[in-house]
Structure formats: structure tokens, C-alpha cells
Design a protein around this motif. Structure first.
Motif, mmCIF file in Angstrom:
data_model
loop_
_atom_site.group_PDB
_atom_site.id
_atom_site.type_symbol
_atom_site.label_atom_id
_atom_site.label_comp_id
_atom_site.label_asym_id
_atom_site.label_seq_id
_atom_site.Cartn_x
_atom_site.Cartn_y
_atom_site.Cartn_z
ATOM 1 N N LEU A 509 5.246 -0.791 -4.513
ATOM 2 C CA LEU A 509 5.787 -0.294 -3.250
ATOM 3 C C LEU A 509 4.773 -0.607 -2.157
ATOM 4 O O LEU A 509 3.692 -0.022 -2.134
ATOM 5 C CB LEU A 509 6.034 1.208 -3.339
ATOM 6 C CG LEU A 509 6.560 1.906 -2.081
ATOM 7 C CD1 LEU A 509 7.952 1.394 -1.744
ATOM 8 C CD2 LEU A 509 6.575 3.403 -2.272
ATOM 9 N N TRP A 510 5.098 -1.537 -1.266
ATOM 10 C CA TRP A 510 4.183 -1.982 -0.221
ATOM 11 C C TRP A 510 4.658 -1.508 1.141
ATOM 12 O O TRP A 510 5.815 -1.711 1.492
ATOM 13 C CB TRP A 510 4.086 -3.521 -0.198
ATOM 14 C CG TRP A 510 3.414 -4.115 -1.381
ATOM 15 C CD1 TRP A 510 4.011 -4.588 -2.504
ATOM 16 C CD2 TRP A 510 2.013 -4.319 -1.561
ATOM 17 N NE1 TRP A 510 3.080 -5.075 -3.380
ATOM 18 C CE2 TRP A 510 1.840 -4.927 -2.824
ATOM 19 C CE3 TRP A 510 0.884 -4.042 -0.782
ATOM 20 C CZ2 TRP A 510 0.588 -5.253 -3.325
ATOM 21 C CZ3 TRP A 510 -0.353 -4.381 -1.285
ATOM 22 C CH2 TRP A 510 -0.503 -4.977 -2.537
ATOM 23 N N GLU A 515 -0.097 2.526 9.724
ATOM 24 C CA GLU A 515 0.137 3.912 10.138
ATOM 25 C C GLU A 515 1.017 4.638 9.121
ATOM 26 O O GLU A 515 0.746 5.778 8.739
ATOM 27 C CB GLU A 515 0.793 3.953 11.517
ATOM 28 C CG GLU A 515 -0.117 3.515 12.659
ATOM 29 C CD GLU A 515 -0.311 2.011 12.717
ATOM 30 O OE1 GLU A 515 0.481 1.291 12.054
ATOM 31 O OE2 GLU A 515 -1.235 1.545 13.408
ATOM 32 N N ASP A 516 2.088 3.963 8.663
ATOM 33 C CA ASP A 516 2.963 4.585 7.671
ATOM 34 C C ASP A 516 2.239 4.782 6.342
ATOM 35 O O ASP A 516 2.439 5.787 5.648
ATOM 36 C CB ASP A 516 4.207 3.728 7.463
ATOM 37 C CG ASP A 516 5.123 3.739 8.667
ATOM 38 O OD1 ASP A 516 4.960 4.622 9.535
ATOM 39 O OD2 ASP A 516 6.000 2.861 8.759
ATOM 40 N N GLY A 517 1.398 3.804 5.977
ATOM 41 C CA GLY A 517 0.648 3.925 4.741
ATOM 42 C C GLY A 517 -0.326 5.100 4.770
ATOM 43 O O GLY A 517 -0.446 5.843 3.800
ATOM 44 N N LEU A 518 -1.043 5.256 5.892
ATOM 45 C CA LEU A 518 -1.980 6.366 6.008
ATOM 46 C C LEU A 518 -1.252 7.715 6.022
ATOM 47 O O LEU A 518 -1.760 8.704 5.466
ATOM 48 C CB LEU A 518 -2.810 6.202 7.285
ATOM 49 C CG LEU A 518 -3.888 5.106 7.244
ATOM 50 C CD1 LEU A 518 -4.494 4.907 8.623
ATOM 51 C CD2 LEU A 518 -4.974 5.457 6.234
ATOM 52 N N PHE A 560 -2.679 4.103 -5.842
ATOM 53 C CA PHE A 560 -2.962 3.766 -4.448
ATOM 54 C C PHE A 560 -1.685 3.824 -3.621
ATOM 55 O O PHE A 560 -0.577 3.669 -4.142
ATOM 56 C CB PHE A 560 -3.535 2.348 -4.336
ATOM 57 C CG PHE A 560 -4.974 2.209 -4.723
ATOM 58 C CD1 PHE A 560 -5.987 2.447 -3.797
ATOM 59 C CD2 PHE A 560 -5.324 1.837 -6.014
ATOM 60 C CE1 PHE A 560 -7.315 2.304 -4.151
ATOM 61 C CE2 PHE A 560 -6.649 1.690 -6.374
ATOM 62 C CZ PHE A 560 -7.644 1.931 -5.441
ATOM 63 N N VAL A 561 -1.872 4.021 -2.331
ATOM 64 C CA VAL A 561 -0.840 3.697 -1.348
ATOM 65 C C VAL A 561 -1.099 2.260 -0.919
ATOM 66 O O VAL A 561 -2.167 1.953 -0.381
ATOM 67 C CB VAL A 561 -0.882 4.649 -0.137
ATOM 68 C CG1 VAL A 561 0.119 4.203 0.921
ATOM 69 C CG2 VAL A 561 -0.597 6.082 -0.577
ATOM 70 N N LEU A 562 -0.154 1.368 -1.176
ATOM 71 C CA LEU A 562 -0.357 -0.069 -0.975
ATOM 72 C C LEU A 562 0.173 -0.505 0.380
ATOM 73 O O LEU A 562 1.310 -0.197 0.739
ATOM 74 C CB LEU A 562 0.341 -0.860 -2.088
ATOM 75 C CG LEU A 562 -0.071 -0.491 -3.514
ATOM 76 C CD1 LEU A 562 0.766 -1.269 -4.524
ATOM 77 C CD2 LEU A 562 -1.549 -0.765 -3.739
ATOM 78 N N VAL A 563 -0.664 -1.218 1.116
ATOM 79 C CA VAL A 563 -0.307 -1.713 2.452
ATOM 80 C C VAL A 563 -0.551 -3.216 2.495
ATOM 81 O O VAL A 563 -1.634 -3.676 2.116
ATOM 82 C CB VAL A 563 -1.122 -1.016 3.558
ATOM 83 C CG1 VAL A 563 -0.778 -1.597 4.926
ATOM 84 C CG2 VAL A 563 -0.875 0.481 3.539
ATOM 85 N N LYS A 564 0.444 -3.975 2.938
ATOM 86 C CA LYS A 564 0.313 -5.431 3.059
ATOM 87 C C LYS A 564 0.485 -5.809 4.518
ATOM 88 O O LYS A 564 1.528 -5.534 5.121
ATOM 89 C CB LYS A 564 1.353 -6.136 2.187
ATOM 90 C CG LYS A 564 1.264 -7.654 2.222
ATOM 91 C CD LYS A 564 2.219 -8.287 1.215
ATOM 92 C CE LYS A 564 1.763 -8.004 -0.195
ATOM 93 N NZ LYS A 564 2.557 -8.756 -1.205
ATOM 94 N N LEU A 565 -0.544 -6.440 5.083
ATOM 95 C CA LEU A 565 -0.535 -6.807 6.495
ATOM 96 C C LEU A 565 -0.611 -8.325 6.626
ATOM 97 O O LEU A 565 -1.631 -8.933 6.285
ATOM 98 C CB LEU A 565 -1.712 -6.154 7.230
ATOM 99 C CG LEU A 565 -1.801 -4.626 7.156
ATOM 100 C CD1 LEU A 565 -3.018 -4.126 7.911
ATOM 101 C CD2 LEU A 565 -0.533 -3.977 7.699
ATOM 102 N N TYR A 566 0.482 -8.938 7.117
ATOM 103 C CA TYR A 566 0.508 -10.382 7.362
ATOM 104 C C TYR A 566 -0.111 -10.663 8.727
ATOM 105 O O TYR A 566 0.298 -10.069 9.737
ATOM 106 C CB TYR A 566 1.943 -10.907 7.322
ATOM 107 C CG TYR A 566 2.522 -10.994 5.928
ATOM 108 C CD1 TYR A 566 2.348 -12.147 5.171
ATOM 109 C CD2 TYR A 566 3.231 -9.929 5.375
ATOM 110 C CE1 TYR A 566 2.880 -12.232 3.886
ATOM 111 C CE2 TYR A 566 3.752 -10.005 4.098
ATOM 112 C CZ TYR A 566 3.571 -11.161 3.355
ATOM 113 O OH TYR A 566 4.085 -11.246 2.086
ATOM 114 N N THR A 567 -1.070 -11.578 8.761
ATOM 115 C CA THR A 567 -1.783 -11.862 10.004
ATOM 116 C C THR A 567 -1.450 -13.231 10.585
ATOM 117 O O THR A 567 -2.059 -13.630 11.579
ATOM 118 C CB THR A 567 -3.309 -11.777 9.778
ATOM 119 O OG1 THR A 567 -3.722 -12.816 8.888
ATOM 120 C CG2 THR A 567 -3.700 -10.423 9.199
ATOM 121 N N ASP A 568 -0.524 -13.978 9.969
ATOM 122 C CA ASP A 568 -0.178 -15.303 10.501
ATOM 123 C C ASP A 568 1.301 -15.438 10.839
ATOM 124 O O ASP A 568 1.775 -16.524 11.161
ATOM 125 C CB ASP A 568 -0.580 -16.410 9.525
ATOM 126 C CG ASP A 568 0.178 -16.327 8.203
ATOM 127 O OD1 ASP A 568 0.901 -15.328 7.981
ATOM 128 O OD2 ASP A 568 0.051 -17.270 7.391
#
Length: 623
Positions: A509-510, A515-518, A560-568
Motif C-alpha cells: 500500500l503506497w 502528508e497523507d503518509g505522515l 511501515f507506512v510506505l510513501v512513493k514520491l515521483y520526482t520526474d
């Protein structure tokens, strides 16, 4: 009797204290230094060194029970805005007969680390910091000296310039705060030779990243064609190619850092137009290797090049070096990204030296790779089998082109160059290559094969077997290893739940928003795992398909609370990219960070690794 025995021990202890004081014994020598040269407003580590005489020890800083006096480091210096929690080496913990409890202590020589935040209005130049160190010294014979406080004056040199954002916060390591110190900062502090060694090491390690492999057949095919020219100088061509790689890495990287910021080189490599251009260029080269046409300069440029001693050939070689640099940036940014952050903040010397040393190490193997096929092309009777090599390289270049087409597709969300379509194309190309080597397909410049040699048979078996293996991926069988990292992500294995989160590979679950992850982490009390990733990031795909699915990693991901951040690419990708640069001082992809639910940094993990245990130990720091 017991009371008399205790009274005797007390009297002996008092006598020993008085005698030691009379002798003015000083078994501890303290000194202090600054780890790096900071700017005003930055966090810096103060290193407090303690040298103890043999047979003596001091108590630890943390987890010392009541009774013995714990070592402490404090400062009231007006130049310091805020101080963190001092760190100590792992102490020795033993039962002490005098206090009748287990107590942590240190002996011999050791360093304490004390992070402090300097005030923002300090003037550049040389100054001093005042630190007080409190401690109690005891001997192996059970004799303890009275607690003592020593005031240290530590020289400090403040560098001119605005505070660097990645150096303005404390990080936490096992609950203890510290200043952020990257490997580059450590190497710079140790001197030029340590920095050169780090740059060389990172350059050679970058050769193991997936982005490098597509350039091997492209380099071989290009310089095979160059070697067929009568007037070409093999050594000069290879040397020009190598210098071109070094120059484009160094100059282009620094220029992009100044103009586009720390992620400028990465932005250029991930740009869909650039990827379309590179893909089209590879198709153009492939068609030439198939014998469809000869790549030549326009007549006016050919005449100019003849007058300039065939410099046109070198222009093409430099152009290939530029192409090499663009295709490799996304995989080399783990080291380069840190240097470009420094360049974007006004530093020049260390980034320039680092880029030159790094790119020289990175380009050196390609010097020999460029030299070898040119000499082969000049060998007698090389025409027939060398043309077959060129055609095979053309097939490989055609396959590589679809990798770059899929990069543009991912950013623009066409849905055309998908996981399945690219895999199907590669399957067909690989099988066609096998049939070509067997002589079942003939192209314009091929000679007729009277018989199949053993080497041809073995190579054809490899391509046909590999093509069948790729084909199994079209019927649902998993494709493992390095090859999967070049394919676009399989979107059929991902079902969207909302615009903010998704299920990846039906297991994880990503969250797509930090902000939502925290918020979720504060509700559950679980730590946060951030995956800074990119649509065009080959190293990211490798980690996602080779490390993330491992049972030991999956077991930890559940906590963990998993967070995926796309930077491109994607929603708010620029803000996510700036967040990575400003808070963590790098534009590297992939980049992994562990946070507490309160948004404090636990640990960071830069880049790709093939060491599963190393990644698991990183995750365990938060668990």
C-alpha cells in the motif's frame, strides 16, 4: 563486623582521594575540534577527544544509573543557537563492585560528537566556541576521583555564504541527534586524496549500474563503423570519445546545476523529448548497420572536414560522447547529484574536481571498448564476419531504442510503449537476431554462408533461448534479473484506489503524498518509508523488482507506512523533487528515507544496492 569493614573502606577511599589530589593526578586529557568548515546558520559537529591513561576510565553519557557521575557535554556560547544530544562510541558495560550495578564506561582513547546549530548572523572568518565537559574518572582498582568540569575553547572557521539547506537540521541516529554529514563532506574534511579516492571509487562503481549496459553495443557498433574508414586514427578516435564523456559530464553537469538547480542533469536525462531524440538516434544508427544507407556528413560539411584534417569524424565521436552522458545521468546521479547540489549553492572547486575524477574513472573502460573494434575492422578479411557483428549490434541498438521511447511514454502517459508491447518487441528482435546469425535472414551487405561455424551456432543458440525466455513473460511468467529493470513498469499489476494511494504489485500500500503518509503514521504509530523514484529511473525498477519482493523485505514493509514520491513526472513532481534536494541534499534516484511519525529522520539510504542484507539492516534501523 560488616559495619567496621565498610567504615575501613570509606576511610581508605578518603585517604586515596586526598593522596591523589595531592599528587595532582590527571588521567584524562581532553581536546576539541570542528568536523567541517560551516557557514553561519548551519549545524556542525564538535568532536571532543578524550585520551585516558592506562587503568583509568570515565563513565558513559547515556543510560548511566544513579550513583556514578555520567559524562556530559554542554555549551552556553552565545554563538550557538541550539545544541543537540551528544553521541558516544559504544561503551563497555560491566558490573562495578563499588557501586554494585552494571555501568557503561569508556577507556583508552575515544571521540564524543556534539552537534550544535550556529546562529545565522555570525560573520565569516576565524572565531572560537566554548564547551564544558563534565566527567568522573575511576581506576580499575575501584578508586574514583571527584567529578570534574573542563572548559574547552575550540577554534572555528566560518565560511562565507548563505546556509545550505541540507545542513540546517539535526538528524537522528538511534535516537541521538547529529549534524548531517554526507560521504563527500567526510572526504573533503579528510583532504584532497581522500576525496579523489572517493570520486574514483564511485566512478568505477557506477559502471555496474543498469544504464551503462545499453551503451556497450552502441559504442562497439559506432567504432566498428569508424574503423572501416581508411583515414581514421583508432587511438585518437577512442581518446576523443573518452575526453568527450569527461567533458560533457563535468561541464554539462555543472552548467545544468547552475541554470536548472541540483537536479538539472537528471531533468535533462528524464526529459521525454530528449528520450525520443535518443531513441530515434538509435533507430537511425540501427538502419545504417543493417545496410539501408551509409551515414555521411552533408557535402558541404565533408569538404570542410577534409580541409580541417577530417575533424568531422571527431565531431561525430563527440556527439556520441554527449549521447552516452545523457543516457547515463539517471544511474550516476547518486554521486553526481551530491556534487551538483554543492555547485547549485555556489561551490565550484570540489564539484568540478569530483566531476572530472568521477567521469574519468567512468569513461576509462569505454576507451578500450572504442579502441578494440576499430582495430578489428582494419584486420585482413574482416569484411564478412565483421558485417555480421555490425548487424547484430544494429538489432541491439533497435532494442535499446524502445527503452527510451518507453521513458517518454511513461512521462506523457501515452499507454503505447507499455510493459507488454516493449517485451513483445524485444522478444521478436532477439529471435530475429538468432535466425540472422544462423544465416536464415540475409541483409544487403551479407555474404552467402556455405556452412555455420561453431561460434555462430553457439551465439545463435544464446539469442534464440533468450528470446524464448522473454516470450514467457508474455504469458504471465515473471522475468527476473537485470532485464526487468529496463522494461516499463507492469501497470497491469497495479490497481489504483485513489489519486493519493495505490496498491503496487498487489501487496504494498503506497501513498503518493507525504502528508497523507505522515497522517497515517501518526494514527498507527508506524515509521514512514519514503521511496524517491522516477518513471525513467532504471535503478529504481531494479530495486522494485529484485529487492522489494524479497520475503524478508516484504515482512518489514508490513511495519511501515510506505510513501512513493515521483520526482520526474506526475502530480506535483517538481515540489517532490525540491523537497528531496532541500531536506536531504541530493537529487539521486532512487533514494530511500526512514522517518518517525513526527517527521524526524531516522536513516537515509542512497541509491541502488545488490546487497540484500545491507538494505534489510537499513530498514531495521526504524524497527
Amino acid at each position: 563486623m560488616n559495619n567496621n569493614y565498610k567504615l575501613i573502606k570509606i576511610l581508605l577511599f578518603i585517604f586515596a582521594i586526598n593522596w591523589l589530589n595531592a599528587q595532582k593526578l590527571n588521567p584524562v586529557k581532553l581536546s576539541g575540534k570542528i568536523e567541517t568548515i560551516p557557514r553561519a546558520g548551519e549545524v556542525v559537529n564538535l568532536i571532543i577527544s578524550a585520551d585516558l591513561d592506562d587503568g583509568w576510565h570515565i563513565w558513559g553519557i547515556h543510560n548511566v544509573p544513579d550513583g556514578p557521575v555520567a559524562t556530559s557535554i554542554e555549551t552556553l556560547d552565545e554563538k550557538i543557537e541550539k545544541s543537540g544530544i551528544a553521541q558516544e562510541p559504544t561503551p563497555i558495560v560491566k558490573f562495578d563492585e563499588g557501586f554494585e550495578i552494571d555501568i557503561p564506561y569508556h577507556e583508552k582513547s575515544l571521540d564524543f560528537t556534539f552537534p550544535v546549530l550556529l546562529k545565522g548572523g555570525l560573520n565569516p572568518g576565524k572565531t572560537e566556541l566554548s564547551v564544558s565537559v563534565g566527567y568522573q574518572t575511576c581506576s580499575v582498582k575501584g578508586i574514583c576521583l571527584p567529578p570534574k568540569t573542563i572548559d574547552l575553547t575550540i577554534p572555528l572557521t566560518i565560511e562565507a555564504g548563505a546556509p545550505r539547506i541540507n545542513k540546517m537540521i539535526f538528524i537522528q541516529n538511534d535516537g541521538i541527534s547529529s549534524a548531517i554529514t554526507s560521504p563527500i563532506d567526510v572526504a573533503i574534511n579528510e583532504g584532497i586524496f581522500a576525496f579523489i579516492l572517493l570520486s574514483l571509487s564511485m566512478g568505477f562503481l557506477a559502471l555496474l549500474t543498469p544504464c551503462v549496459f545499453p551503451m556497450i553495443p552502441i559504442t562497439v557498433s559506432f567504432f566498428t563503423h569508424q574503423g572501416e574508414k581508411d583515414n581514421s586514427n583508432s587511438f585518437k578516435q577512442a581518446f576523443t570519445y573518452t575526453i568527450g564523456i569527461v567533458a560533457t559530464f563535468s561541464i554539462l553537469g555543472l552548467l545544468l546545476a547552475v541554470t536548472l538547480g541540483a537536479s538539472g542533469a537528471n531533468q535533462l536525462a528524464a526529459n521525454p523529448w530528449i528520450n525520443l531524440f535518443i531513441g530515434g538516434l538509435f533507430v537511425y544508427f540501427a538502419m545504417s548497420l543493417f545496410g539501408m544507407y551509409e551515414i555521411q556528413l552533408p557535402e558541404s560539411l565533408r569538404q570542410f572536414s577534409l580541409k580541417q584534417e577530417n575533424r568531422g569524424g571527431y565531431v561525430g565521436t563527440l556527439f556520441m560522447a554527449f549521447t552516452f552522458t545523457l543516457t547515463s545521468f539517471t544511474c550516476t546521479v547518486q554521486f553526481v547529484g551530491l556534487l551538483l547540489v554543492a555547485a547549485s549553492q555556489g561551490q565550484w572547486f570540489w564539484p568540478l574536481v569530483g566531476m572530472i575524477i568521477f567521469s574519468t574513472a567512468f569513461a576509462t573502460p569505454f576507451f578500450f571498448l572504442a579502441l578494440f573494434p576499430q582495430y578489428l575492422a582494419k584486420m585482413p578479411q574482416s569484411g564478412g564476419w565483421l558485417n555480421s557483428v555490425k548487424v547484430v549490434m544494429g538489432f541491439l541498438e533497435m532494442a535499446a531504442a524502445f527503452k527510451f521511447f518507453s521513458n517518454a511514454d511513461l512521462v506523457w502517459n501515452w499507454g503505447f510503449f507499455t510493459h507488454t508491447s516493449v517485451l513483445a518487441t524485444w522478444t521478436i528482435i532477439t529471435i530475429l537476431t538468432g535466425f540472422y546469425i544462423l544465416g536464415k535472414i540475409r541483409l544487403p551487405h551479407d555474404s552467402h554462408l556455405e556452412a555455420i561455424s561453431v561460434p555462430r551456432l553457439m551465439v545463435s543458440m544464446f539469442f534464440l533461448t533468450f528470446g524464448l525466455y522473454l516470450g514467457t513473460g508474455l504469458i504471465g511468467q515473471p522475468i527476473h534479473g537485470l532485464i526487468i529493470s529496463y522494461l516499463p513498469p507492469d501497470l497491469n499489476a497495479k490497481s489504483k484506489i485513489s489519486t493519493e494511494l495505490d496498491i503496487d504489485h498487489e501487496e504494498y500500500l503506497w501513498y503518493q503524498s507525504l502528508e497523507d503518509g505522515l497522517e497515517r503514521a501518526r494514527e498507527s504509530g508506524d515509521p514512514v518509508f519514503i521511496d524517491f523514484t522516477g518513471y525513467t529511473c532504471t535503478n529504481c525498477r531494479w530495486m522494485e523488482t529484485n529487492i522489494f519482493p524479497h520475503p524478508e523485505v516484504k515482512k518489514r514493509f508490513e511495519k511501515f507506512v510506505l510513501v512513493k514520491l515521483y520526482t520526474d513526472g506526475g502530480e506535483n513532481y517538481k515540489e517532490k523533487r525540491e523537497y528531496e534536494i532541500e531536506r536531504f541534499g541530493t537529487a539521486a534516484l532512487p533514494y530511500y528515507v526512514l522517518l518517525t511519525p513526527e517527521d524526524d529522520v531516522i536513516a537515509e539510504f542512497p541509491g541502488m544496492t545488490r546487497n540484500l542484507d545491507e538494505f534489510i539492516l537499513f530498514l531495521d534501523k526504524a524497527l
